[in-house]
Design a protein around this motif. Structure first.
Motif, short mmCIF file in Angstrom:
data_model
loop_
_atom_site.label_atom_id
_atom_site.label_comp_id
_atom_site.label_asym_id
_atom_site.label_seq_id
_atom_site.Cartn_x
_atom_site.Cartn_y
_atom_site.Cartn_z
N ARG A 68 0.23 -1.61 -0.35
CA ARG A 68 0.27 0.00 0.11
C ARG A 68 0.82 0.91 0.13
O ARG A 68 1.86 1.03 0.52
N VAL A 69 0.21 2.04 -1.02
CA VAL A 69 1.52 3.36 -0.47
C VAL A 69 0.05 4.48 0.63
O VAL A 69 -0.84 4.26 -0.69
N GLU A 70 0.57 5.50 0.72
CA GLU A 70 0.00 7.17 1.36
C GLU A 70 0.58 7.67 1.81
O GLU A 70 1.93 7.49 1.35
N PHE A 71 0.54 9.32 2.05
CA PHE A 71 1.52 9.86 2.28
C PHE A 71 0.16 10.70 3.09
O PHE A 71 -1.07 11.14 2.71
N ASP A 72 1.19 11.73 3.57
CA ASP A 72 0.44 12.95 4.49
C ASP A 72 0.64 14.39 4.12
O ASP A 72 1.12 13.91 2.79
N ILE A 73 -0.70 15.02 4.37
CA ILE A 73 -1.04 16.15 3.32
C ILE A 73 -1.41 17.36 4.72
O ILE A 73 -1.44 17.07 5.05
N PHE A 74 -0.87 18.52 3.94
CA PHE A 74 -1.06 19.72 4.75
C PHE A 74 -1.69 20.31 3.48
O PHE A 74 -0.57 20.97 2.97
N ASN A 75 -2.84 21.44 3.71
CA ASN A 75 -2.97 22.54 2.87
C ASN A 75 -3.22 21.53 1.77
O ASN A 75 -2.93 22.72 0.58
N TRP A 193 -5.10 -5.59 -8.79
CA TRP A 193 -5.43 -5.80 -6.52
C TRP A 193 -4.18 -4.16 -6.58
O TRP A 193 -4.56 -3.54 -5.90
N LEU A 194 -3.36 -3.90 -7.40
CA LEU A 194 -2.44 -2.48 -7.51
C LEU A 194 -2.72 -2.20 -8.28
O LEU A 194 -2.34 -0.87 -7.56
N LYS A 195 -3.97 -1.52 -8.72
CA LYS A 195 -4.74 -0.23 -8.96
C LYS A 195 -4.98 1.09 -8.22
O LYS A 195 -4.38 2.35 -8.33
N PRO A 196 -5.60 0.46 -6.40
CA PRO A 196 -5.50 1.30 -5.67
C PRO A 196 -3.41 1.71 -5.67
O PRO A 196 -3.53 3.10 -4.91
N LEU A 197 -3.10 1.50 -4.92
CA LEU A 197 -1.16 1.72 -5.26
C LEU A 197 -0.91 2.43 -6.33
O LEU A 197 -0.50 3.77 -6.66
N LYS A 198 -0.98 2.08 -7.20
CA LYS A 198 -0.94 2.73 -8.50
C LYS A 198 -1.21 4.49 -8.97
O LYS A 198 -0.65 5.11 -8.91
N GLU A 199 -3.27 4.60 -8.31
CA GLU A 199 -3.07 5.47 -8.13
C GLU A 199 -3.06 6.85 -7.55
O GLU A 199 -2.50 8.34 -7.23
N THR A 200 -2.75 6.11 -6.11
CA THR A 200 -1.84 6.55 -4.83
C THR A 200 -0.60 7.21 -5.23
O THR A 200 -0.31 8.45 -5.23
N PHE A 201 0.48 6.65 -6.02
CA PHE A 201 1.37 6.72 -6.21
C PHE A 201 1.98 8.16 -7.44
O PHE A 201 2.37 8.96 -7.08
N GLU A 202 1.13 7.94 -8.46
CA GLU A 202 0.03 8.85 -9.51
C GLU A 202 -0.42 10.10 -8.81
O GLU A 202 0.69 11.00 -9.25
N TYR A 203 -1.10 10.04 -7.82
CA TYR A 203 -1.54 10.98 -6.52
C TYR A 203 -0.62 11.72 -6.14
O TYR A 203 -0.89 13.02 -6.53
#
Length: 213
Positions: A68-75, A193-203
């Protein structure tokens, strides 16, 4: 001379206009893509840690997908780092210390520092072991360019980023092997199953304004 210059400018104007239009179209496509991806993600707030984390709404981690990929976001802007999670699940402990990904015929290996991970037992009696890597793409790129000069700086970021990039690019199913002291567990992961990871990586890259290399 003046006439020649004016003639040259006259013929260049259409080219300048075409380039400007292409730039405008490109920026519009990026904005549209960001809008689409924003609808596929949600922001989770941790009041105790004072953090807001961007996660994919369809991320099923695990059991369907061990990564899984995720990231912190501010403003509206991502932090400098991405968080790459690797999870093991089963009915028995593995206590894995090494994980190997087989992606398009190439192996990517990562080792696990037990002090950096989280191990827990889920309420449904299955076992879940998770490890998180923090990756700064800028450091990964710096290591790729100046690796011999800067030594170990950015080496871990580079190794994990290469793995994440391979997961993003692949259009095939992949295999993951978890290796523990007395146990080896293999997982087959379908590309869908990797689609969410790909989308977050791109985002992340689109919001950060950096290219995916």
């Amino acid at each position: 001379m003046k006439k020649t210059l004016l003639t040259t400018l006259f013929f260049m104007l259409p080219l300048v206009g075409t380039y400007a239009q292409e730039q405008t179209d490109s920026l519009q496509q990026v904005a549209e893509r960001i809008t689409i991806l924003s609808r596929r993600h949600t922001i989770e707030t941790d009041a105790f840690e004072n953090t807001t984390t961007c996660v994919n709404k369809k991320c099923n981690f695990p059991p369907d997908c061990p990564v899984r990929v995720e990231f912190d976001i501010f403003n509206g802007k991502p932090s400098n780092e991405m968080m790459f999670d690797i999870g093991f699940w089963g009915y028995d402990w593995c206590y894995w210390y090494k994980v190997t990904f087989l992606i398009d015929g190439k192996k990517y290996c990562l080792t696990f520092n037990e002090n950096d991970g989280v191990r827990k037992v889920n309420s449904n009696a299955t076992i879940s072991e998770m490890c998180r890597y923090y990756v700064i793409p800028i450091l990964a790129e710096m290591h790729e360019q100046y690796g011999k000069k800067i030594g170990e700086i950015g080496k871990d970021d580079y190794d994990v980023y290469c793995l994440m990039l391979a997961l993003y690019i692949t259009t095939s199913d992949i295999k993951i092997r978890f290796e523990g002291k007395d146990k080896i567990v293999d997982r087959d992961v379908k590309n869908k199953w990797l689609k969410p990871l790909k989308e977050t990586f791109e985002y992340y890259h689109l919001l950060k304004g950096i290219p995916i290399k």
